[in-house]
Structures are given as C-alpha cells and as structure tokens.
Design an enzyme around this catalytic site. Structure first.
Site, PDB file in Angstrom:
ATOM      1  CE  LYS A   1      -3.936   2.119   2.368  1.00  0.00           C
ATOM      2  NZ  LYS A   1      -4.957   1.994   3.430  1.00  0.00           N
TER       3      LYS A   1
ATOM      4  CB  SER B   1      -7.574   4.476   2.162  1.00  0.00           C
ATOM      5  OG  SER B   1      -7.035   3.696   3.227  1.00  0.00           O
TER       6      SER B   1
ATOM      7  CB  SER C   1      -8.919   2.010   4.893  1.00  0.00           C
ATOM      8  OG  SER C   1      -9.335   3.356   4.880  1.00  0.00           O
TER       9      SER C   1
END
Length: 463
Positions: free
Chosen positions: A80, A155, A179
C-alpha cells in the site's frame, strides 16, 4: 496442480517451495496480468519490473542454495502506497510527496519482506488514505475490477482491486474508518481489521493513537490467515502490541458455525442508513449461518456515541498529523481532507477527553454484548460500489449524505469499539456488484473470527 494468477496464495507459495514453478515464472504470470488489467484499473503504481525480476531471481537462488525460506517466499507483492518501503517511491497519494523515496521499511513491510515476497511496486490510495474512494492527483483513479465504471473503495482500494483482478496473490492495507473492509466488500475479496494491537505499526508519529490499524487482504480467508500470521506478533518498537505470536493465526482453519449465537442487524436498529438492496443481501446471510447450525437473532449493541467518538478522534488525529502541512500548502490538499483537518483546529482538551471516555464506554458495552452473543453481523458498506466519477455517495435511499464520511458509518462505528472485524464476500446486487458482510468478534479473538469467517465462506461460497 497448474498454477495461475487466480490460484490461492497458499498454493502459489507451496508450488514455489516445491520448485514446481520458479519465482521468475510466477512473476511473469503476474506481470502479464498487470499488463492486461492495470492500464484500465490503475491499481498498481510505481511498478518496477526490473527490480521485481532481480527479486525473483534472488528468490530462486535462495531456494537453489537450500536456504530456509519464509512463508511467502517468491510471491509477487505490491505494498500500500502509505507504507514506506526502503528505496521505493512512497507518495501517500499526495502531491507533496510525489517524488518521495522511503529510507526505511515500515514494520509491516519489514515483516512481509522478511517472509520472502518479491516486491513489484505499490498499490494506489486516496490522498493520505483519507476517504473510501481511491483517487489522487499523483496517479489518478482506481476502478472497480468487476465494473470499471464503479469505485474500488478505499483507502486500500488499489490493494483490493489488484487482488480481485489477479495482479497480486495477497495485499497489505490499513484501516481507520473501514479502509480494509470497504474495498474488500466493493471488490469481492476478504479484508480484516484486526484487534487493536494485533498488527503492530512503526514508525508512527503517535504510538498511542489507536484508531488506525494495519492488516491483511486476500481472495479467501485461509490466505488472509497466512498473511496475518506474518504480520502479527509483538515488537519492542510498538508498546501496545498484543503478545500472541504470529504463528497462532496460521492456517489451516477448522472452525464451525454450529451452536454459535449470531446477532444479525442490517442497520443497527435504524442507527445507520443502508441501501435497500445491500440490507436485503446482509439480512439473507442469516440463512447461511442458520443453515450451518448457528442460532441467529435480530440483535445489536447500542453504539450511539460511536459517531461523535470517531469523528472527534479522526479530526484530532488529522489536525495533529497534517495541520502544519496544510497551513504551509493549503492548495495541495483535496477539499474534503482539508475540511477534516480544519475540523480538528477547534477541538478542545475537553472534546478529546469526552471522545476517549465514550470510546471506553463503547468498549465496555461491546464486552457485555459478547457475553450473550458470539458474533455481530452487519453491513460492511452501506451502499454497493458507486459510480467512480463521484467522490462519495450523495444520498442513500434518497436521504442526503452531508459529508464524505456519512456513508461509511457501518464500518467506523466498529472501529471505535476496538473489536476485530472481517469483510467476507456474500452476494451481488442485481447489477452484479459485489456485497460483503461484516462479521465482528470480541477484542483479541482474531483466531476465532478467522475460523468463523472460513466456515461462513465455505457455506456461502462452496467450492
């Protein structure tokens, strides 16, 4: 067994260890899929094929030398883009860090790399991971792999999209308001928000801030357990880390739903607005639980303070972390994030103290709730994947959503309880869009939650 990019991560890793496929060959399979899907979906960013090939070659050489290898040896992996990877571009989705190269690994990255992955790049995020729709001014928009006209969530939207489309076998993420769970639901994969302290994080500007946690994503619960076993466990740099060793979460998972007391609530007693189709799908999950022997009741904990608690702590956290950056570069933040940061400027010590007192009460209420129930089941997201050209849903069932947080309540009210929660795929809308259910267990019972989720997966997605 013929290995493809759709094969379970455990099968891919096993085939590499048995030398049935080389790390180079496995990388090539994934790079081929990336070349086909990523131009449209934009899930993986900062892709570096040359370095990835060097990593795969090193993985093969390690096996050939007889060296002991980790649980994820040879698996292609994209971290990520909010997690620092030493020597790799790490932008946080912000123009302010568009050319930033991390000088050290975050702890979660350190552990996953030590397990033997082949780093290929990063996965796209919203700006500073704020919001459950993945777009930014550095790399652009990530699209849903099932329907590219729709949002992949966020996210960890790039991570979920890359997983679902076969570009990577496993993915890491983080979760403050949903997220890990929201993009998993939107893309039809599995995402776990672990118990507070389960996956330690470092470095952090505030080791005592406990709304955001790191965690795993995978295409099935067994693979997710494998990745959690690598991520979890104590570390002296993380004073709030739980002490259970990571190996305690490794597959196989042998849970059962028989006899479990399941509280099912599609809308937390009317406390959250849920799209009618999503609510119907979540309600229908009761039949899957009951069919496997669980006792399902319509019940939910009272979480009235959760909304104020989450929003207060989020604004306080954002102002503390980003306030000086916003003051110096006000035009470099998306408006919704800037507003959220500024909301923290007017908070007083009494406001923050109230939020922590409420959070304590919520945690105690969940403890009491789980004395008479084993699980809580509710929606992950209150809407199905929405059009990708919207920043957030403007209304649910005709009811206007005032801010970019309103439609995420089903996830963030669980955040402030500290309990582990997992998103497991269950059903599709009439348009074929994925919908997950959120299963919540008592704090610290992550292994139990994984076993339950695997059992639920087996009855809801047989084969």
């Amino acid at each position: 067994m013929s290995i493809t990019v759709e094969s379970a991560a455990r099968d891919q890793a096993g085939a590499v260890r048995r030398r049935e496929i080389s790390a180079r060959e496995l990388l090539d399979l994934h790079l081929e899929r990336i070349a086909v899907r990523n131009p449209e979906l934009n899930a993986i960013v900062s892709l570096d094929e040359e370095r990835a090939r060097e990593g795969a070659a090193a993985a093969d050489e390690a096996l050939a030398s007889g060296a002991e290898v980790g649980a994820l040896h040879g698996l292609p992996f994209a971290f990520k883009d909010t997690h620092g990877v030493a020597g790799w571009r790490t932008t946080y989705g912000s123009p302010l860090f568009a050319d930033h190269v991390a000088d050290q690994d975050d702890l979660i990255v350190e552990r996953v790399r030590r397990a033997g992955v082949v780093v290929i790049g990063k996965t796209n995020v919203p700006e500073f991971a704020a919001g459950s729709h993945t777009f930014n001014r550095v790399f652009g928009l990530t699209r849903n792999p099932v329907d590219p006209s729709r949002s992949a969530g966020g996210s960890s939207g790039g991570a979920a999209c890359a997983l679902a489309s076969g570009m990577v076998p496993l993915a890491d993420g983080s979760d403050m308001g949903g997220s890990l769970r929201n993009p998993a639901s939107f893309c039809g994969v599995v995402g776990l928000r672990p118990s507070l302290g389960r996956v330690p994080e470092w470095p952090l500007y505030n080791q005592w801030e406990t709304t955001s946690v790191g965690g795993p994503m995978a295409r099935n619960v067994g693979d997710l357990a494998l990745l959690l076993s690598v991520m979890a466990g104590p570390d002296p740099r993380a004073p709030q880390a739980l002490t259970d060793p990571g190996a305690a979460f490794a597959p196989p998972l042998d849970g059962s739903l028989a006899g479990l007391r399941v509280a099912l609530s599609p809308d937390l007693g009317g406390a959250i607005e849920v799209d009618a189709e999503v609510a119907e799908i979540v309600a229908s999950s009761g039949s899957a639980f009951a069919g496997a022997g669980a006792v399902v009741t319509d019940a939910h904990p009272l979480l009235a303070e959760a909304d104020d608690t989450f929003r207060t702590l989020r604004a306080w956290h954002f102002q503390a972390k980003f306030g000086m950056m916003l003051a110096a570069s006000p035009d470099e933040f998306k408006p919704s994030l800037a507003d959220n940061i500024r909301a923290g400027e007017s908070l007083t010590g009494a406001d923050v103290a109230r939020a922590y007192a409420q959070r304590t009460a919520l945690s105690e209420r969940m403890r009491e709730f789980f004395e008479t129930h084993d699980l809580l089941v509710l929606p992950v997201s209150q809407v199905p994947p929405f059009p990708a050209d919207q920043e957030y849903p403007s209304a649910i069932n005709g009811r206007p959503m005032a801010t970019y947080l309103d439609w995420m309540r089903a996830a963030y009210v669980i955040t402030v309880t500290g309990c582990p929660a997992i998103s497991v795929p269950f059903g599709h809308t009439a348009d074929g869009l994925p919908v997950g259910v959120q299963i919540v267990a008592p704090h610290g019972r992550d292994r139990f939650l994984l076993e339950v989720a695997a059992a639920f997966e087996a009855v809801s997605r047989p084969g």
